[in-house]
Design a protein around this motif. Structure first.
Motif, PDB file in Angstrom:
ATOM      1  N   VAL A  42      -4.639 104.932   3.997  1.00 26.38           N
ATOM      2  CA  VAL A  42      -4.125 106.299   3.444  1.00 26.38           C
ATOM      3  C   VAL A  42      -3.620 106.905   4.882  1.00 26.38           C
ATOM      4  O   VAL A  42      -2.592 107.654   4.534  1.00 26.38           O
ATOM      5  CB  VAL A  42      -5.860 107.354   3.157  1.00 26.38           C
ATOM      6  CG1 VAL A  42      -5.406 108.951   3.317  1.00 26.38           C
ATOM      7  CG2 VAL A  42      -6.140 106.949   1.792  1.00 26.38           C
ATOM      8  N   ARG A  43      -3.988 106.666   5.973  1.00 25.66           N
ATOM      9  CA  ARG A  43      -3.418 107.286   7.034  1.00 25.66           C
ATOM     10  C   ARG A  43      -1.805 106.729   7.303  1.00 25.66           C
ATOM     11  O   ARG A  43      -0.951 107.756   7.535  1.00 25.66           O
ATOM     12  CB  ARG A  43      -4.027 106.713   8.436  1.00 25.66           C
ATOM     13  CG  ARG A  43      -3.663 107.106   9.662  1.00 25.66           C
ATOM     14  CD  ARG A  43      -4.678 106.613  10.686  1.00 25.66           C
ATOM     15  NE  ARG A  43      -4.278 107.509  12.121  1.00 25.66           N
ATOM     16  CZ  ARG A  43      -3.844 106.934  13.220  1.00 25.66           C
ATOM     17  NH1 ARG A  43      -3.843 105.505  13.430  1.00 25.66           N
ATOM     18  NH2 ARG A  43      -3.880 107.560  14.104  1.00 25.66           N
ATOM     19  N   THR A  44      -1.642 105.466   6.996  1.00 28.20           N
ATOM     20  CA  THR A  44      -0.335 105.021   7.042  1.00 28.20           C
ATOM     21  C   THR A  44       0.572 105.612   6.021  1.00 28.20           C
ATOM     22  O   THR A  44       1.797 106.126   6.404  1.00 28.20           O
ATOM     23  CB  THR A  44      -0.283 103.455   6.842  1.00 28.20           C
ATOM     24  OG1 THR A  44      -1.150 102.927   7.706  1.00 28.20           O
ATOM     25  CG2 THR A  44       1.145 102.826   6.897  1.00 28.20           C
ATOM     26  N   MET A  45      -0.043 105.674   4.885  1.00 32.52           N
ATOM     27  CA  MET A  45       0.743 106.534   3.738  1.00 32.52           C
ATOM     28  C   MET A  45       1.056 107.847   3.988  1.00 32.52           C
ATOM     29  O   MET A  45       2.217 108.183   3.911  1.00 32.52           O
ATOM     30  CB  MET A  45      -0.057 106.039   2.407  1.00 32.52           C
ATOM     31  CG  MET A  45       0.429 106.848   1.420  1.00 32.52           C
ATOM     32  SD  MET A  45      -0.587 106.680  -0.556  1.00 32.52           S
ATOM     33  CE  MET A  45      -1.724 107.959  -0.059  1.00 32.52           C
ATOM     34  N   LEU A  46      -0.008 108.608   4.472  1.00 33.18           N
ATOM     35  CA  LEU A  46       0.269 109.928   4.802  1.00 33.18           C
ATOM     36  C   LEU A  46       1.150 110.177   5.956  1.00 33.18           C
ATOM     37  O   LEU A  46       2.028 110.995   5.880  1.00 33.18           O
ATOM     38  CB  LEU A  46      -1.057 110.714   5.088  1.00 33.18           C
ATOM     39  CG  LEU A  46      -1.245 111.948   4.936  1.00 33.18           C
ATOM     40  CD1 LEU A  46      -0.825 112.544   3.493  1.00 33.18           C
ATOM     41  CD2 LEU A  46      -2.624 112.347   4.962  1.00 33.18           C
ATOM     42  N   ALA A  47       1.319 109.200   6.951  1.00 33.82           N
ATOM     43  CA  ALA A  47       2.173 109.238   7.965  1.00 33.82           C
ATOM     44  C   ALA A  47       3.797 109.239   7.476  1.00 33.82           C
ATOM     45  O   ALA A  47       4.469 109.878   7.937  1.00 33.82           O
ATOM     46  CB  ALA A  47       2.133 108.377   9.075  1.00 33.82           C
ATOM     47  N   GLY A  61      -9.813 100.343  11.264  1.00 32.95           N
ATOM     48  CA  GLY A  61      -8.967  99.440  10.217  1.00 32.95           C
ATOM     49  C   GLY A  61      -9.742  98.857   9.048  1.00 32.95           C
ATOM     50  O   GLY A  61      -9.301  98.145   8.261  1.00 32.95           O
ATOM     51  N   THR A  62     -11.051  98.685   8.968  1.00 39.36           N
ATOM     52  CA  THR A  62     -11.796  98.120   7.907  1.00 39.36           C
ATOM     53  C   THR A  62     -11.907  99.198   6.811  1.00 39.36           C
ATOM     54  O   THR A  62     -12.410  98.693   5.563  1.00 39.36           O
ATOM     55  CB  THR A  62     -13.154  97.589   8.160  1.00 39.36           C
ATOM     56  OG1 THR A  62     -13.816  98.858   8.769  1.00 39.36           O
ATOM     57  CG2 THR A  62     -12.863  96.723   9.481  1.00 39.36           C
ATOM     58  N   ALA A  63     -11.416 100.461   6.892  1.00 40.11           N
ATOM     59  CA  ALA A  63     -11.767 101.403   5.872  1.00 40.11           C
ATOM     60  C   ALA A  63     -10.475 101.747   5.181  1.00 40.11           C
ATOM     61  O   ALA A  63      -9.262 101.624   5.612  1.00 40.11           O
ATOM     62  CB  ALA A  63     -12.585 102.608   6.577  1.00 40.11           C
ATOM     63  N   LEU A  64     -10.810 102.368   3.860  1.00 44.11           N
ATOM     64  CA  LEU A  64      -9.519 103.000   3.355  1.00 44.11           C
ATOM     65  C   LEU A  64      -8.918 103.839   3.940  1.00 44.11           C
ATOM     66  O   LEU A  64      -7.484 104.050   3.772  1.00 44.11           O
ATOM     67  CB  LEU A  64     -10.486 103.662   1.975  1.00 44.11           C
ATOM     68  CG  LEU A  64      -9.282 104.702   0.934  1.00 44.11           C
ATOM     69  CD1 LEU A  64      -8.366 103.614   0.494  1.00 44.11           C
ATOM     70  CD2 LEU A  64     -10.344 105.364   0.074  1.00 44.11           C
ATOM     71  N   SER A 123      -8.902 112.872   4.772  1.00 46.38           N
ATOM     72  CA  SER A 123     -10.238 113.064   3.894  1.00 46.38           C
ATOM     73  C   SER A 123      -9.990 113.475   2.466  1.00 46.38           C
ATOM     74  O   SER A 123     -10.715 113.190   1.611  1.00 46.38           O
ATOM     75  CB  SER A 123     -11.137 113.841   4.575  1.00 46.38           C
ATOM     76  OG  SER A 123     -11.226 113.381   5.998  1.00 46.38           O
ATOM     77  N   VAL A 124      -9.126 114.376   2.384  1.00 48.24           N
ATOM     78  CA  VAL A 124      -8.645 114.916   1.052  1.00 48.24           C
ATOM     79  C   VAL A 124      -8.314 113.831   0.180  1.00 48.24           C
ATOM     80  O   VAL A 124      -8.760 113.727  -1.031  1.00 48.24           O
ATOM     81  CB  VAL A 124      -7.677 116.120   1.102  1.00 48.24           C
ATOM     82  CG1 VAL A 124      -7.294 116.657  -0.484  1.00 48.24           C
ATOM     83  CG2 VAL A 124      -8.338 117.408   1.799  1.00 48.24           C
ATOM     84  N   LEU A 125      -7.156 113.115   0.666  1.00 45.04           N
ATOM     85  CA  LEU A 125      -6.615 112.105  -0.123  1.00 45.04           C
ATOM     86  C   LEU A 125      -7.510 110.955  -0.394  1.00 45.04           C
ATOM     87  O   LEU A 125      -7.729 110.401  -1.427  1.00 45.04           O
ATOM     88  CB  LEU A 125      -5.431 111.460   0.444  1.00 45.04           C
ATOM     89  CG  LEU A 125      -4.183 112.033   0.307  1.00 45.04           C
ATOM     90  CD1 LEU A 125      -3.063 110.978   0.768  1.00 45.04           C
ATOM     91  CD2 LEU A 125      -3.678 112.050  -1.293  1.00 45.04           C
ATOM     92  N   MET A 126      -8.530 110.667   0.526  1.00 46.87           N
ATOM     93  CA  MET A 126      -9.464 109.680   0.325  1.00 46.87           C
ATOM     94  C   MET A 126     -10.483 110.265  -0.992  1.00 46.87           C
ATOM     95  O   MET A 126     -10.899 109.388  -1.855  1.00 46.87           O
ATOM     96  CB  MET A 126     -10.161 109.171   1.482  1.00 46.87           C
ATOM     97  CG  MET A 126      -9.536 108.535   2.644  1.00 46.87           C
ATOM     98  SD  MET A 126     -10.303 108.479   4.238  1.00 46.87           S
ATOM     99  CE  MET A 126     -11.733 107.660   3.792  1.00 46.87           C
TER     100      MET A 126
END
Lengths: 64, 304
Positions: free
Chosen positions: B241-246, B234-237, B174-177
Motif C-alpha cells: 500500500v505504501r508503494t502504491m500510495l507514494a 515488508g512482510t505486510a500488506l 491505514s485507511v487504504l488497508m
C-alpha cells in the motif's frame, strides 16, 4: 554531475542540465520517497541540476 | 527552475522545500517554523491536550517518534501539560539496540523522564522468540503486543494521554488497508477518546506532516540518523500500500490528505447511523476485547 545513490554508490551523469525530478524518475526513484541534497543543501525536486553539481539522494526507511 | 530562482517565499533565502496548500517555498528556518506551527495548530484545533495532562510519548527512537518528542518538548509546557517518554523494547536483535540507544540519548539531552517496558518482562519472551515459525506474521503479532505494552507503559507512568508518531503517510496507508480488507469497523475506530479504566486517549500530533516533511525537519535540525530497518518490515500488506500510495501522491499531489478527509467523513456519517459495537473484557487478562479472549492472549497461546 555526480549522483550519490541511497546505497552510497556513485553515478556520473554526462548531461549539461536536468530537473532533479526527471533524474530521479530516470533512476526509478519516486521523488516523494527521498530527499535530495544538492551541493550540501536540501533542495525541492523542481530545481534544475547542472554540470558540476553533486546530488546526494537520501531514502528514508520505514519505522519509528 | 534554476538554483538562483529557488527562493523562500518569505525571506528570499535558498528554499529547501516546495509545499502546496497554499503554494510556498521555504528556507530551512521557515520550513521548521511552518512544520511546528502546523503541529501546534492541529493540537489546538483538535483539543489534543488539556491543562494538567501528563502526555506519554511512545518513543521508539526512530525518526517519527524522535520528531514527535522534539516538537512536543517546547509545545506542551505552553499548554499546561507535562511530558514523559515510554519506549517498548520488543527484543528484535540487530534492530532495537540502536534505536533504544537513540531514544536514551534524546531523552537525556532534553531532560525528559524515560521509561522502558520490554516484551520479555510483559509477555515472558522477546519478539524474536515469539515469532519462531511464524515470521511472516511479524508485523501483526508485534502490532498487537506493542499496543498492549504501550498501554502498560502509560499506566506505569500515570499518563493521561498517549502521543504516537503516526504521520500523514501512516494514516493514509491505514485507511487504504482497512478499505482493501473490507474492515469498516476498524476504519471507523477512533482511539482519540480512549476507554476509561483501559486506554487513555491517543493523540497523533504528526498526522498533519508527511513522512518526507518529518525527515526534512530532522535533517534540518540535525537529528536524522540512518537507523536500520526492522527485519520484519515488508512482510505486510502495508509495504504494498505504501508503494502504491507514494506513486499516487507523486502523480496526484494531495492524495493522502484527501484520503484522511474521506476517513473523517466516513466516521462522522457512520457515527450518526450505527453505534460502535460494545466491547467486553477478556476472560483471561481482563483487558478490553470484542470477543471472549483478547488478541494478546490468543497470540500468547492463552486462549483456552
Amino acid at each position: 554531475m555526480q549522483i550519490i545513490l541511497p546505497d552510497r554508490s556513485v553515478r556520473t551523469l554526462s548531461r549539461a542540465s536536468a530537473p532533479i525530478e526527471e533524474i530521479l524518475l530516470e533512476l526509478g526513484i519516486n521523488p516523494t520517497t527521498v530527499i535530495v541534497i544538492m551541493n550540501g543543501r536540501i533542495v525541492p525536486e523542481d530545481v534544475t541540476a547542472t554540470e558540476g553539481d553533486e546530488l546526494r539522494i537520501v531514502r528514508f526507511s520505514h519505522g519509528g | 527552475m534554476t538554483s538562483a530562482e529557488n527562493r523562500c517565499s518569505f525571506c528570499g533565502k535558498p528554499a529547501v522545500a516546495r509545499l502546496t496548500g497554499p503554494e510556498r517555498r521555504l528556507c530551512a528556518a521557515h520550513f521548521i517554523e511552518d512544520a511546528e506551527a502546523r503541529v501546534f495548530a492541529a493540537m489546538k484545533d483538535e483539543c489534543m491536550v488539556a491543562p494538567g495532562d501528563r502526555v506519554a510519548v511512545g518513543l521508539s527512537g526512530g525518526k517519527d517518534s524522535t520528531a514527535l518528542l522534539l516538537l512536543l518538548h517546547p509545545i506542551l509546557p505552553t499548554l499546561g501539560a507535562t511530558l514523559v517518554a515510554v519506549t517498548v523494547d520488543e527484543g528484535i536483535a540487530g534492530y532495537r539496540e540502536e534505536t533504544l540507544k537513540a531514544a536514551e540519548a534524546l531523552t537525556a539531552e532534553l531532560g525528559v523522564e524515560h521509561v522502558i517496558v520490554t516484551f520479555a518482562d510483559l509477555f515472558g519472551k522477546d519478539l524474536d522468540r515469539l515469532l519462531v515459525g511464524r515470521e511472516a506474521q511479524g508485523c501483526t503479532v508485534c502490532g498487537v503486543l506493542r499496543r498492549r505494552a504501550l498501554a502498560e507503559g502509560v499506566k506505569r507512568v500515570g499518563a493521561t494521554k498517549l502521543a504516537t508518531g503516526h504521520n500523514l503517510d501512516d494514516e493514509a496507508q491505514s485507511v487504504l488497508m482497512n478499505v482493501l480488507r473490507g474492515d469498516l469497523p476498524r476504519l471507523r475506530q477512533d482511539t482519540s477518546t480512549g476507554q476509561p479504566g483501559h486506554f487513555v486517549p491517543r493523540i497523533k500530533p504528526l498526522a498533519v506532516l508527511s513522512e518526507k516533511e518529518i525527515v526534512t525537519y530532522l535533517l534540518l535540525r540535525g537529528y536524522f540518523r540512518d537507523l536500520p530497518e526492522c527485519p520484519y518490515a515488508g512482510t505486510a500488506l502495508r509495504s504494498e500500500v505504501r508503494t502504491m500510495l507514494a506513486g499516487l501522491e507523486h502523480r496526484h499531489p494531495g492524495t493522502m490528505l484527501r484520503i484522511i478527509r474521506f476517513r473523517d467523513g466516513v466516521r462522522r456519517s457512520a457515527r450518526s447511523v450505527e453505534p460502535v459495537k460494545a466491547l467486553s473484557t477478556c476472560r483471561r487478562c481482563g483487558e478490553l476485547t470484542s470477543g471472549e479472549v483478547c488478541q494478546v492472549c490468543r497470540l500468547l497461546g492463552q486462549g483456552g
